[in-house]
Enzyme design. Sequence first.
Site, PDB file in Angstrom:
ATOM      1  N   ASP A 109     -10.149  -4.573  12.955  1.00 18.81           N
ATOM      2  CA  ASP A 109      -9.840  -3.149  12.780  1.00 18.81           C
ATOM      3  C   ASP A 109      -9.273  -2.976  11.374  1.00 18.81           C
ATOM      4  O   ASP A 109      -8.071  -2.789  11.189  1.00 18.81           O
ATOM      5  CB  ASP A 109      -8.851  -2.707  13.851  1.00 18.81           C
ATOM      6  CG  ASP A 109      -8.519  -1.226  13.779  1.00 18.81           C
ATOM      7  OD1 ASP A 109      -9.194  -0.508  13.017  1.00 18.81           O
ATOM      8  OD2 ASP A 109      -7.585  -0.794  14.472  1.00 18.81           O
ATOM      9  N   SER A 110     -10.148  -3.035  10.393  1.00 23.18           N
ATOM     10  CA  SER A 110      -9.717  -3.081   9.000  1.00 23.18           C
ATOM     11  C   SER A 110     -10.049  -1.802   8.249  1.00 23.18           C
ATOM     12  O   SER A 110     -10.791  -0.944   8.729  1.00 23.18           O
ATOM     13  CB  SER A 110     -10.391  -4.259   8.292  1.00 23.18           C
ATOM     14  OG  SER A 110     -11.771  -3.993   8.109  1.00 23.18           O
ATOM     15  N   GLU A 170      -1.539  -8.353  11.469  1.00 18.61           N
ATOM     16  CA  GLU A 170      -1.473  -7.264  10.499  1.00 18.61           C
ATOM     17  C   GLU A 170      -0.830  -7.769   9.209  1.00 18.61           C
ATOM     18  O   GLU A 170       0.243  -8.388   9.251  1.00 18.61           O
ATOM     19  CB  GLU A 170      -0.677  -6.094  11.077  1.00 18.61           C
ATOM     20  CG  GLU A 170      -0.296  -5.013  10.093  1.00 18.61           C
ATOM     21  CD  GLU A 170      -1.497  -4.342   9.441  1.00 18.61           C
ATOM     22  OE1 GLU A 170      -1.539  -4.313   8.180  1.00 18.61           O
ATOM     23  OE2 GLU A 170      -2.387  -3.855  10.159  1.00 18.61           O
ATOM     24  N   ASP A 180      -1.796 -12.503   6.562  1.00 24.04           N
ATOM     25  CA  ASP A 180      -3.113 -12.205   6.017  1.00 24.04           C
ATOM     26  C   ASP A 180      -4.147 -12.654   7.048  1.00 24.04           C
ATOM     27  O   ASP A 180      -4.145 -13.807   7.479  1.00 24.04           O
ATOM     28  CB  ASP A 180      -3.295 -12.977   4.704  1.00 24.04           C
ATOM     29  CG  ASP A 180      -4.590 -12.632   3.992  1.00 24.04           C
ATOM     30  OD1 ASP A 180      -5.589 -12.340   4.672  1.00 24.04           O
ATOM     31  OD2 ASP A 180      -4.606 -12.659   2.755  1.00 24.04           O
ATOM     32  N   GLY A 181      -5.030 -11.742   7.448  1.00 19.87           N
ATOM     33  CA  GLY A 181      -5.995 -12.052   8.496  1.00 19.87           C
ATOM     34  C   GLY A 181      -6.875 -13.235   8.174  1.00 19.87           C
ATOM     35  O   GLY A 181      -7.186 -14.058   9.050  1.00 19.87           O
ATOM     36  N   ASP A 201      -1.826   0.530  13.378  1.00 17.91           N
ATOM     37  CA  ASP A 201      -1.408   1.774  14.037  1.00 17.91           C
ATOM     38  C   ASP A 201      -1.232   1.587  15.536  1.00 17.91           C
ATOM     39  O   ASP A 201      -0.618   2.423  16.202  1.00 17.91           O
ATOM     40  CB  ASP A 201      -2.404   2.902  13.759  1.00 17.91           C
ATOM     41  CG  ASP A 201      -3.830   2.543  14.151  1.00 17.91           C
ATOM     42  OD1 ASP A 201      -4.084   2.302  15.341  1.00 17.91           O
ATOM     43  OD2 ASP A 201      -4.702   2.518  13.261  1.00 17.91           O
ATOM     44  N   ASP A 223     -11.845  -0.174   4.721  1.00 13.90           N
ATOM     45  CA  ASP A 223     -13.106  -0.497   4.067  1.00 13.90           C
ATOM     46  C   ASP A 223     -12.914  -1.722   3.174  1.00 13.90           C
ATOM     47  O   ASP A 223     -11.771  -2.113   2.891  1.00 13.90           O
ATOM     48  CB  ASP A 223     -13.583   0.701   3.241  1.00 13.90           C
ATOM     49  CG  ASP A 223     -14.102   1.824   4.125  1.00 13.90           C
ATOM     50  OD1 ASP A 223     -14.987   1.550   4.946  1.00 13.90           O
ATOM     51  OD2 ASP A 223     -13.623   2.966   4.000  1.00 13.90           O
ATOM     52  N   GLN A 227       0.835  -1.194   0.000  1.00 12.15           N
ATOM     53  CA  GLN A 227       0.000   0.000   0.000  1.00 12.15           C
ATOM     54  C   GLN A 227       0.871   1.245   0.000  1.00 12.15           C
ATOM     55  O   GLN A 227       1.993   1.223   0.520  1.00 12.15           O
ATOM     56  CB  GLN A 227      -0.904   0.027   1.249  1.00 12.15           C
ATOM     57  CG  GLN A 227      -1.790  -1.184   1.408  1.00 12.15           C
ATOM     58  CD  GLN A 227      -2.387  -1.271   2.809  1.00 12.15           C
ATOM     59  OE1 GLN A 227      -3.512  -0.871   3.031  1.00 12.15           O
ATOM     60  NE2 GLN A 227      -1.634  -1.801   3.752  1.00 12.15           N
ATOM     61  N   PRO A 239      -6.596  -4.625   0.279  1.00 12.44           N
ATOM     62  CA  PRO A 239      -6.267  -5.761   1.145  1.00 12.44           C
ATOM     63  C   PRO A 239      -7.329  -6.072   2.189  1.00 12.44           C
ATOM     64  O   PRO A 239      -7.425  -7.206   2.659  1.00 12.44           O
ATOM     65  CB  PRO A 239      -4.957  -5.323   1.812  1.00 12.44           C
ATOM     66  CG  PRO A 239      -4.359  -4.312   0.890  1.00 12.44           C
ATOM     67  CD  PRO A 239      -5.535  -3.597   0.277  1.00 12.44           C
TER      68      PRO A 239
END
Length: 284
Positions: free
Chosen positions: A157-158, A107, A139-140, A87, A160, A32, A164
Amino acid sequence: MIQNWFEETLYDHWRQSFRVTREITRIKGPMQDIALFETPGFGRVLTLDGVIQVTTGDEFIYHEMLAHVPVYAHGAVRSVCVVGGGDGGMLRELLKHRSVERAVLVEIDAAVVDFCRQHLPSVSDGAFDDPRTAIVIADGIEYMARCREKFDLIVIDSTDPIGPGGVLFTEPFYKDCARCLTPDGIVVNQNGVPFLQGEEITDTWKRRRPHYADVSYYLAAVPTYVGGFMALGWASASTRARTESSETIRARFAAAPVATRYYTPDIHKASFALPPYIREYIGK
């Protein structure tokens, strides 16, 4: 006087702009594009691929509501899993609770964690280095599919459901999360702004209903996420937690208080009251 502005283009029919007083850094990560800038009203603003993720001015509202509502509703949260949340703000709020013995952060992008450690240390406030924290770069959806651990609380806590973060809104993922819950376990997630993203409410409702005893939403007013109330998704392995009385929530908060700037036991209960225009998205 020349002024620089950042324009968020999440929607094709509506945009919001922030005056930029200083661009701190911008990097092209492996997954990203990450940028950080300062604004007069919202403090430091973090964006991923041009979409705002967190501002130091109002992040406390979002993080407090996704963390403290399920913790106090459950009443005995010891193990938590945060999917996303690079974060560190969600970890910070969850680890305020002394009952939490283990917090796993999953994460997908290590660059986000490294970036926020360096440039947004106030958001995590030491949570990455708390001995109760385990950081997993994965990867979650793959992590949850393989996971055999049971959690009292899973916080998604993603971003939209684009890029990813899109896989974290699918039925297979919700099904795997349900399998990884303890008997009274809870899953919460950010579910967009219903006035502008009503389809997220409908889709999440349909995808979760087959796998949880209780599916609902609660609300928070976060200035950064424009368009009215932000919806926070709720799914639980039992019906008990969401219906706990005001007296019970107040008693739990009094017995194990944490410092907050938005959350209170009264807001906790009131946040589950959904306006008719939001209930319409789930056929109620």
